[in-house]
Design a protein around this motif. Structure first.
Motif, PDB file in Angstrom:
ATOM      1  N   ASN A   1      23.905  17.133  19.528  1.00  0.00           N
ATOM      2  CA  ASN A   1      22.443  17.194  19.500  1.00  0.00           C
ATOM      3  C   ASN A   1      21.831  16.359  20.618  1.00  0.00           C
ATOM      4  OD1 ASN A   1      22.469  18.868  17.291  1.00  0.00           O
ATOM      5  ND2 ASN A   1      22.049  17.262  15.805  1.00  0.00           N
TER       6      ASN A   1
ATOM      7  N   SER B   1       8.852  14.689  24.980  1.00  0.00           N
ATOM      8  CA  SER B   1      10.001  14.663  24.080  1.00  0.00           C
ATOM      9  C   SER B   1      11.205  15.348  24.696  1.00  0.00           C
ATOM     10  CB  SER B   1       9.666  15.363  22.766  1.00  0.00           C
ATOM     11  OG  SER B   1      10.824  15.443  21.959  1.00  0.00           O
TER      12      SER B   1
ATOM     13  N   GLU C   1       7.653  23.303  17.004  1.00  0.00           N
ATOM     14  CA  GLU C   1       7.024  21.984  17.007  1.00  0.00           C
ATOM     15  C   GLU C   1       5.782  21.935  17.892  1.00  0.00           C
ATOM     16  OE1 GLU C   1      11.055  19.600  15.927  1.00  0.00           O
ATOM     17  OE2 GLU C   1      10.608  20.038  18.014  1.00  0.00           O
TER      18      GLU C   1
ATOM     19  N   PHE D   1      13.278  11.650  10.144  1.00  0.00           N
ATOM     20  CA  PHE D   1      14.286  12.716  10.148  1.00  0.00           C
ATOM     21  C   PHE D   1      14.451  13.303  11.542  1.00  0.00           C
ATOM     22  CE2 PHE D   1      10.411  15.100   9.832  1.00  0.00           C
ATOM     23  CZ  PHE D   1      10.668  16.289  10.477  1.00  0.00           C
ATOM     24  N   LYS D   2      13.441  13.150  12.392  1.00  0.00           N
ATOM     25  CA  LYS D   2      13.524  13.632  13.771  1.00  0.00           C
ATOM     26  C   LYS D   2      12.821  12.613  14.664  1.00  0.00           C
ATOM     27  CE  LYS D   2      13.405  17.672  16.558  1.00  0.00           C
ATOM     28  NZ  LYS D   2      13.131  19.077  16.653  1.00  0.00           N
TER      29      LYS D   2
ATOM     30  N   HIS E   1      13.437  16.570  22.967  1.00  0.00           N
ATOM     31  CA  HIS E   1      13.984  17.448  21.941  1.00  0.00           C
ATOM     32  C   HIS E   1      12.859  18.123  21.158  1.00  0.00           C
ATOM     33  CE1 HIS E   1      16.337  18.737  18.489  1.00  0.00           C
ATOM     34  NE2 HIS E   1      17.404  18.541  19.241  1.00  0.00           N
TER      35      HIS E   1
END
Length: 193
Positions: free
Chosen positions: A67, A138, A145, A12-13, A140
């Protein structure tokens, strides 16, 4: 394979799979079943959810460009190399932000590769490095997180007790940088208002 099935839930990510992908590429002969497990779970998620909720997929595809460009988020909520350089050097073009971010990500991969070469047989240390790499490199990562870094702390706890001069300082430095970045990003937000 079972670990890959579980890791596939991160589909999902995908940026949260970054560290696992780098580790898998370094140790492909041993970890290929994990990659198959990730692919199976990813396929089940995609093929199982699209027919059930097509509107959600249309919305996902519709927002994908924004995004990927990181234009849909307030930068002060992000803790990644792109947002770091955007906040630190607001006057330079976004092309430079991305180049500097790529250098930061490449440095994180280099550090992980060195860790893996020295400690590849020590699963807790390597997996802690995977989590650390995922967050550090990362493109993102949002604030919440970074709580995943607690996994690295738990996995490295035994090492930090045995060699606090090395591991504990790295872990502590990351949290200090995160805290300072949060303070600085909050101040920049206040300054804009």
């Amino acid at each position: 394979f079972a670990a890959g099935l579980a890791a596939g839930l991160l589909a999902f990510k995908p940026p949260l799979l970054l560290g696992l992908i780098v580790w898998g590429l370094l140790d492909v002969r041993r970890l290929w079943p994990c990659a198959v497990g990730v692919a199976v779970t990813g396929a089940v998620l995609v093929l199982g959810s699209y027919p059930l909720v097509p509107a959600a997929w249309d919305g996902f595809v519709g927002t994908l460009r924004g995004n990927v460009a990181f234009d849909n988020f307030e930068q002060f909520k992000m803790h990644n190399p792109v947002a770091f350089w955007r906040l630190l050097l607001p006057g330079v073009g976004d092309r430079w932000h991305w180049r500097l971010a790529m250098l930061c990500s490449a440095a994180a991969v280099w550090v992980f590769v060195r860790l893996w070469r020295k400690r590849r047989g020590d699963l807790p240390v390597v997996f802690g490095g995977v989590v650390f790499l995922t967050l550090w490199a990362s493109p993102h990562a949002l604030i919440y997180e970074w709580a995943l870094l607690a996994v690295t702390g738990l996995l490295w706890w035994k090492e930090t007790a045995a060699r606090p001069d090395r591991w504990f300082l790295v872990y502590a430095a990351a949290w200090v940088v995160l805290a300072l970045a949060r303070l600085g990003s909050g101040a920049s937000r206040v300054g804009r208002n």
